[in-house]
Design an enzyme around this catalytic site. Structure first.
Site, PDB file in Angstrom:
ATOM      1  N   VAL A  59       0.838  -1.203   0.000  1.00  0.00           N
ATOM      2  CA  VAL A  59       0.000   0.000   0.000  1.00  0.00           C
ATOM      3  C   VAL A  59       0.872   1.252   0.000  1.00  0.00           C
ATOM      4  CG1 VAL A  59      -1.798   1.284   1.242  1.00  0.00           C
ATOM      5  CG2 VAL A  59      -1.929  -1.207   1.106  1.00  0.00           C
ATOM      6  N   CYS A  60       1.953   1.241   0.755  1.00  0.00           N
ATOM      7  CA  CYS A  60       2.855   2.404   0.803  1.00  0.00           C
ATOM      8  C   CYS A  60       3.502   2.639  -0.559  1.00  0.00           C
ATOM      9  CB  CYS A  60       3.922   2.204   1.866  1.00  0.00           C
ATOM     10  SG  CYS A  60       3.267   1.944   3.526  1.00  0.00           S
ATOM     11  N   ASP A  61       3.898   1.566  -1.211  1.00  0.00           N
ATOM     12  CA  ASP A  61       4.459   1.631  -2.554  1.00  0.00           C
ATOM     13  C   ASP A  61       3.428   2.257  -3.497  1.00  0.00           C
ATOM     14  OD1 ASP A  61       6.508  -0.164  -4.608  1.00  0.00           O
ATOM     15  OD2 ASP A  61       4.515   0.303  -5.369  1.00  0.00           O
TER      16      ASP A  61
END
Length: 166
Positions: A59-61
């Protein structure tokens, strides 16, 4: 304070919750070359500050890539992605992901940003997922503390807030 969970488990956030209309708190984080970055570093610009637990997760990516793409449509907006990843890891990740429009900065040393914006997760020493927009006069114009750290933020609302900020 915002009620946040990480993988369904409640976590404790350190610091002070930031609200729309607040004067943006100052902070000191590290750029990928270990130089200090503060709120003052981008004075006079609108700042979209994307906060992620770690750029090395799905999700951060995706969040960082999405704001990197959105940057092309934003004039006079500095996009920062803040995490506690080491600056060296952020630099490696950005190179591999082709990130050129977002500046990744590390809060690993002091949790200066995390505590100033109320996103430091006490139990994990990570940052909770959040998005802030700070206008050119250092006033907070948009805040989203994502209630579950593994969920995506509202990208459209954040981008619209950045476009609307002066």
């Amino acid at each position: 304070m915002a009620s946040i969970t990480f993988k369904g488990n409640p976590v404790t956030l350190l610091g002070t919750e930031v609200k729309v209309g607040d004067k943006a708190p100052d902070f000191t984080v590290l750029a990928n070359d270990l130089s200090p970055v503060t709120l003052e570093s981008s004075k006079g610009k609108v700042r979209l500050i994307s906060v992620v637990p770690s750029v090395d997760t799905g999700v951060c990516d995706a969040q960082t890539r999405r704001f990197n793409e959105e940057a092309a449509n934003l004039d006079n907006v500095q996009i920062l992605t803040v995490s506690v990843d080491l600056p060296f890891a952020q630099k490696r990740w950005c190179a591999a992901a082709g990130i050129e429009n977002v500046q990744t900065v590390s809060d690993h040393r002091d949790l200066s940003f995390g505590e100033a914006y109320g996103v430091a997760i006490k139990e994990l020493r990570l940052l909770a997922r959040a998005v802030f927009v700070v206008d050119s006069t250092d006033t907070v114009t948009y805040v989203e503390y994502v209630s579950e750290a593994t969920n995506h933020p509202n990208y459209e609302a954040a981008v619209e807030a950045a476009k609307a900020a002066k």
